[in-house]
Design an enzyme around this catalytic site. Structure first.
Site, PDB file in Angstrom:
ATOM      1  N   ARG A  94      23.155  34.713 -57.590  1.00  0.00           N
ATOM      2  CA  ARG A  94      23.321  34.679 -56.151  1.00  0.00           C
ATOM      3  C   ARG A  94      22.305  35.564 -55.447  1.00  0.00           C
ATOM      4  O   ARG A  94      21.859  35.266 -54.349  1.00  0.00           O
ATOM      5  CB  ARG A  94      24.761  35.112 -55.938  1.00  0.00           C
ATOM      6  CG  ARG A  94      25.117  35.527 -54.651  1.00  0.00           C
ATOM      7  CD  ARG A  94      26.482  36.171 -54.667  1.00  0.00           C
ATOM      8  NE  ARG A  94      26.618  36.748 -53.385  1.00  0.00           N
ATOM      9  CZ  ARG A  94      26.863  36.039 -52.305  1.00  0.00           C
ATOM     10  NH1 ARG A  94      27.042  34.751 -52.432  1.00  0.00           N
ATOM     11  NH2 ARG A  94      26.938  36.597 -51.147  1.00  0.00           N
ATOM     12  N   CYS A 118      31.486  31.884 -57.137  1.00  0.00           N
ATOM     13  CA  CYS A 118      31.412  32.298 -58.541  1.00  0.00           C
ATOM     14  C   CYS A 118      32.827  32.728 -58.937  1.00  0.00           C
ATOM     15  O   CYS A 118      33.761  32.652 -58.151  1.00  0.00           O
ATOM     16  CB  CYS A 118      30.402  33.405 -58.751  1.00  0.00           C
ATOM     17  SG  CYS A 118      30.988  34.959 -58.100  1.00  0.00           S
ATOM     18  N   PRO A 124      30.486  33.801 -49.536  1.00  0.00           N
ATOM     19  CA  PRO A 124      29.721  33.166 -48.467  1.00  0.00           C
ATOM     20  C   PRO A 124      28.469  33.981 -48.103  1.00  0.00           C
ATOM     21  O   PRO A 124      28.332  35.143 -48.500  1.00  0.00           O
ATOM     22  CB  PRO A 124      30.692  33.154 -47.298  1.00  0.00           C
ATOM     23  CG  PRO A 124      31.614  34.265 -47.556  1.00  0.00           C
ATOM     24  CD  PRO A 124      31.744  34.367 -49.046  1.00  0.00           C
ATOM     25  N   ILE A 125      27.566  33.319 -47.342  1.00  0.00           N
ATOM     26  CA  ILE A 125      26.375  34.034 -46.872  1.00  0.00           C
ATOM     27  C   ILE A 125      26.245  33.865 -45.352  1.00  0.00           C
ATOM     28  O   ILE A 125      25.154  33.962 -44.788  1.00  0.00           O
ATOM     29  CB  ILE A 125      25.085  33.517 -47.576  1.00  0.00           C
ATOM     30  CG1 ILE A 125      25.127  31.992 -47.762  1.00  0.00           C
ATOM     31  CG2 ILE A 125      24.930  34.125 -48.953  1.00  0.00           C
ATOM     32  CD1 ILE A 125      24.433  31.234 -46.721  1.00  0.00           C
ATOM     33  N   ASP A 126      27.385  33.623 -44.678  1.00  0.00           N
ATOM     34  CA  ASP A 126      27.371  33.389 -43.232  1.00  0.00           C
ATOM     35  C   ASP A 126      26.790  34.571 -42.460  1.00  0.00           C
ATOM     36  O   ASP A 126      26.087  34.394 -41.458  1.00  0.00           O
ATOM     37  CB  ASP A 126      28.776  33.061 -42.723  1.00  0.00           C
ATOM     38  CG  ASP A 126      29.780  34.144 -43.111  1.00  0.00           C
ATOM     39  OD1 ASP A 126      29.753  34.589 -44.276  1.00  0.00           O
ATOM     40  OD2 ASP A 126      30.558  34.576 -42.253  1.00  0.00           O
ATOM     41  N   LEU A 127      27.015  35.796 -42.933  1.00  0.00           N
ATOM     42  CA  LEU A 127      26.522  36.969 -42.192  1.00  0.00           C
ATOM     43  C   LEU A 127      25.002  37.100 -42.329  1.00  0.00           C
ATOM     44  O   LEU A 127      24.315  37.557 -41.418  1.00  0.00           O
ATOM     45  CB  LEU A 127      27.227  38.238 -42.683  1.00  0.00           C
ATOM     46  CG  LEU A 127      28.760  38.202 -42.586  1.00  0.00           C
ATOM     47  CD1 LEU A 127      29.370  39.479 -43.137  1.00  0.00           C
ATOM     48  CD2 LEU A 127      29.207  37.968 -41.143  1.00  0.00           C
ATOM     49  N   ASP A 307      33.086  46.840 -58.402  1.00  0.00           N
ATOM     50  CA  ASP A 307      32.458  46.530 -59.697  1.00  0.00           C
ATOM     51  C   ASP A 307      33.006  47.393 -60.825  1.00  0.00           C
ATOM     52  O   ASP A 307      32.655  47.176 -61.981  1.00  0.00           O
ATOM     53  CB  ASP A 307      30.937  46.708 -59.620  1.00  0.00           C
ATOM     54  CG  ASP A 307      30.311  45.663 -58.735  1.00  0.00           C
ATOM     55  OD1 ASP A 307      29.130  45.809 -58.384  1.00  0.00           O
ATOM     56  OD2 ASP A 307      31.012  44.705 -58.364  1.00  0.00           O
ATOM     57  N   ILE A 329      37.764  43.724 -51.776  1.00  0.00           N
ATOM     58  CA  ILE A 329      36.443  43.160 -51.470  1.00  0.00           C
ATOM     59  C   ILE A 329      36.371  41.667 -51.780  1.00  0.00           C
ATOM     60  O   ILE A 329      35.897  40.878 -50.958  1.00  0.00           O
ATOM     61  CB  ILE A 329      35.332  43.912 -52.269  1.00  0.00           C
ATOM     62  CG1 ILE A 329      35.415  45.411 -52.042  1.00  0.00           C
ATOM     63  CG2 ILE A 329      33.952  43.349 -51.907  1.00  0.00           C
ATOM     64  CD1 ILE A 329      35.043  45.881 -50.648  1.00  0.00           C
TER      65      ILE A 329
HETATM   66  C1  EPZ Z   1      26.754  42.943 -54.092  1.00  0.00           C
HETATM   67  O1  EPZ Z   1      27.105  41.580 -53.952  1.00  0.00           O
HETATM   68  C2  EPZ Z   1      26.654  43.192 -55.593  1.00  0.00           C
HETATM   69  N1  EPZ Z   1      25.613  42.326 -56.166  1.00  0.00           N
HETATM   70  C3  EPZ Z   1      27.997  42.892 -56.265  1.00  0.00           C
HETATM   71  O2  EPZ Z   1      27.883  43.221 -57.646  1.00  0.00           O
HETATM   72  C4  EPZ Z   1      29.049  43.800 -55.625  1.00  0.00           C
HETATM   73  O3  EPZ Z   1      30.316  43.491 -56.185  1.00  0.00           O
HETATM   74  C5  EPZ Z   1      29.089  43.560 -54.109  1.00  0.00           C
HETATM   75  O4  EPZ Z   1      27.777  43.797 -53.553  1.00  0.00           O
HETATM   76  C6  EPZ Z   1      30.069  44.479 -53.400  1.00  0.00           C
HETATM   77  O5  EPZ Z   1      29.747  45.812 -53.658  1.00  0.00           O
HETATM   78  C7  EPZ Z   1      24.308  42.673 -56.003  1.00  0.00           C
HETATM   79  O6  EPZ Z   1      23.982  43.680 -55.384  1.00  0.00           O
HETATM   80  C8  EPZ Z   1      23.299  41.759 -56.615  1.00  0.00           C
HETATM   81  P1  EPZ Z   1      28.720  41.635 -50.328  1.00  0.00           P
HETATM   82  P2  EPZ Z   1      27.031  40.879 -52.488  1.00  0.00           P
HETATM   83  O7  EPZ Z   1      27.834  40.800 -49.467  1.00  0.00           O
HETATM   84  O8  EPZ Z   1      25.923  41.454 -51.710  1.00  0.00           O
HETATM   85  C9  EPZ Z   1      31.831  38.967 -47.984  1.00  0.00           C
HETATM   86  C10 EPZ Z   1      27.985  42.856 -59.964  1.00  0.00           C
HETATM   87  O9  EPZ Z   1      28.931  42.733 -60.731  1.00  0.00           O
HETATM   88  N2  EPZ Z   1      30.663  38.352 -47.330  1.00  0.00           N
HETATM   89  O10 EPZ Z   1      28.737  43.124 -50.127  1.00  0.00           O
HETATM   90  O11 EPZ Z   1      27.081  39.419 -52.700  1.00  0.00           O
HETATM   91  C11 EPZ Z   1      31.908  38.649 -49.464  1.00  0.00           C
HETATM   92  O12 EPZ Z   1      32.546  37.402 -49.684  1.00  0.00           O
HETATM   93  C12 EPZ Z   1      28.015  42.165 -58.608  1.00  0.00           C
HETATM   94  O13 EPZ Z   1      26.959  43.548 -60.185  1.00  0.00           O
HETATM   95  C13 EPZ Z   1      30.865  37.434 -46.307  1.00  0.00           C
HETATM   96  O14 EPZ Z   1      31.991  37.125 -45.943  1.00  0.00           O
HETATM   97  O15 EPZ Z   1      28.419  41.355 -51.859  1.00  0.00           O
HETATM   98  C14 EPZ Z   1      32.726  39.793 -49.986  1.00  0.00           C
HETATM   99  O16 EPZ Z   1      34.096  39.537 -49.757  1.00  0.00           O
HETATM  100  C15 EPZ Z   1      29.282  41.340 -58.423  1.00  0.00           C
HETATM  101  N3  EPZ Z   1      29.785  36.862 -45.709  1.00  0.00           N
HETATM  102  C16 EPZ Z   1      32.298  40.971 -49.118  1.00  0.00           C
HETATM  103  O17 EPZ Z   1      31.706  40.390 -47.949  1.00  0.00           O
HETATM  104  C17 EPZ Z   1      28.497  37.170 -46.085  1.00  0.00           C
HETATM  105  O18 EPZ Z   1      27.549  36.622 -45.481  1.00  0.00           O
HETATM  106  C18 EPZ Z   1      31.264  41.877 -49.773  1.00  0.00           C
HETATM  107  O19 EPZ Z   1      30.202  41.058 -50.211  1.00  0.00           O
HETATM  108  C19 EPZ Z   1      28.307  38.111 -47.129  1.00  0.00           C
HETATM  109  C20 EPZ Z   1      29.402  38.682 -47.731  1.00  0.00           C
END
Ligand code: EPZ
Length: 422
Positions: A94, A118, A124-127, A307, A329
């Site tokens: 991702r 996953c 999502p990536i809406d933000l 994590d 989270i």
């Molecule tokens: C990063 O993922 C890490 N991956 C993840 O580690 C980690 O669990 C996560 O941050 C939280 O700390 C990498 O850095 C490569 P988020 P990321 O955007 O950036 C929601 C591992 O095991 N969200 O902080 O994808 C999302 O669904 C991995 O090493 C939206 O709603 O996480 C989640 O509920 C797993 N819209 C929350 O925010 C968005 O556009 C946090 O996600 C983006 C996210």
């Protein structure tokens, strides 16, 4: 299909020294940042894990050459051959979605597959998209791809609805080459984001507020090359600290950044483990005979990291009492529970809470890894389960842990990788 076999026992004690690798979650955005310049980036202390190789395959597809010598990666995105990051690469990882903003900022156009969900949730990536649109990007979603165009991104004042690590990293990179000032509010504050901001500043970006909830970025015309050290992997370090507490062993971790582990260290200490630090890059964990139950709620940094939730849950199965683990989270990050139940754990999940009753002695069984951190938790459980545990589909573990079975074997674990004939 690869498996890992562990011969565990209830009195297993891991002892010795382990060197912690560089952070997977810091090196992936740093690799994406190489698209922001036509000069060379030299990234030191990189982890030799599957996700780095996946990211480099994607970068090669885009036209950037990466070369790894020992644990230093040299990468340069001189001319971009293709503006498309295909689904088969984005699907497996991702974080590759992070190439969209840098390609848009540098070339004005990018086509990147939408990352799927996953095992741990919808993801999502809406933000990310909303932020880029506020910066003037024209974005359409079609046939599973995000198509983005912008003559030149404009600085904007953007507040994240919720803390997002990837979203913060994505928009900081896009803003570095935008016209004018970008203000990002309610930013995530994970150390991996600060490590990226420090790299961007070395490349010539103008960033104020690294590590804060509000980050100001003054866009510049172009960025240059840099040499940069990737921070240690705080989740790998946390995993080995749990391994020391779980086996009532005595493990010294080198090459760590103790300051990134405060929430994990605090919880381990209250569960009874002794954790010493030498003020530099070394941590020592000595497990205690009695493990005290702890309630844990995951939250954005500097809170207890999601994590580390699965790994800490294994420790709580050995605690003398009941612990409540709350995952705030991700919406489905308890898939490891079913597998731990097969090993004899006593865990009940209801909504975002898992009630863990200890101490339950575990017995070895065949289990399946579902995601990276769940795999780590199953390996930890196998260490202290009586008898043989086989963890299937360990490809997940290789995404984020460099040679985990070698590191555990060196600490006294009876663990081996079984290469299966396809
Ligand atoms: C990063 O993922 C890490 N991956 C993840 O580690 C980690 O669990 C996560 O941050 C939280 O700390 C990498 O850095 C490569 P988020 P990321 O955007 O950036 C929601 C591992 O095991 N969200 O902080 O994808 C999302 O669904 C991995 O090493 C939206 O709603 O996480 C989640 O509920 C797993 N819209 C929350 O925010 C968005 O556009 C946090 O996600 C983006 C996210």
């Amino acid at each position: 299909m690869e498996k890992i076999r562990i011969f565990g026992h209830h009195d297993q004690q891991l002892k010795g020294t382990v060197r912690i690798s560089g952070s997977k979650n810091a090196v992936l955005p740093a690799i994406a940042a190489s698209l922001l310049t036509d000069e060379k980036l030299r990234l030191k202390n990189i982890p030799l894990v599957k996700d780095v190789h996946s990211m480099l395959r994607l970068m090669k597809e885009l036209g950037a050459d990466g070369d790894i010598k020992k644990n230093t990666l040299t990468i340069q995105a001189r001319g971009i051959l293709s503006e498309e990051a295909s689904y088969d690469l984005v699907r497996v990882m991702r974080a590759s979605f992070l190439v969209l903003g840098p390609m848009l900022a540098r070339f004005g156009k990018a086509v990147v597959a939408l990352p799927g969900g996953c095992a741990i949730g919808s993801r999502p990536i809406d933000l990310h998209i909303a932020g880029l649109q506020k910066m003037g990007a024209n974005i359409t979603l079609e046939h599973g791809y995000v198509k983005a165009e912008a003559d030149r991104l404009q600085g904007a004042d953007i507040r994240f609805e919720k803390k997002t690590v990837g979203g913060t990293e994505h928009l900081v990179m896009a803003a570095a080459l935008a016209r004018g000032e970008t203000v990002l509010r309610n930013c995530a504050q994970e150390p991996e984001i600060s490590n990226l901001c420090e790299l961007l500043v070395k490349m010539g970006a103008k960033i104020e507020g690294t590590g804060e909830e509000v980050i100001h970025i003054q866009g510049v015309g172009e960025l240059g090359g840099a040499t940069h050290e990737i921070i240690p992997d705080r989740i790998e370090a946390g995993t080995f600290l749990v391994a020391g507490a779980l086996t009532r062993g005595d493990i010294t971790l080198t090459g760590t950044e103790p300051g990134h582990l405060a929430a994990i260290i605090e919880k381990l200490r209250s569960s009874g483990a002794v954790i010493e630090m030498d003020g530099k890059k070394t941590l020592r964990v000595v497990g205690s005979p009695e493990i005290k139950p702890q309630d844990v709620t995951t939250s954005p940094y500097p809170g207890f990291p999601t994590d580390m939730q699965a790994q800490f849950m294994v420790l709580m199965t050995q605690a003398s009492g009941t612990s409540i683990i709350t995952e705030t989270i991700f919406d489905r990050r308890f898939l490891h529970v079913n597998e731990l139940l097969r090993l004899g754990a006593n865990i009940e999940v209801s909504g975002d809470k898992a009630v863990v009753r200890g101490r339950t002695l575990l017995s070895g069984a065949e289990v399946i890894a579902t995601d990276l951190r769940a795999s780590a938790s199953l390996i930890l459980a196998g260490l202290i389960a009586g008898g043989e545990t086989i963890v299937n589909e360990v490809e997940h573990i290789d995404r984020g842990y460099e040679a985990i079975e070698e590191k555990l074997k060196a600490l006294g674990a009876r663990i081996e990788r079984l290469k299966m004939v396809e």
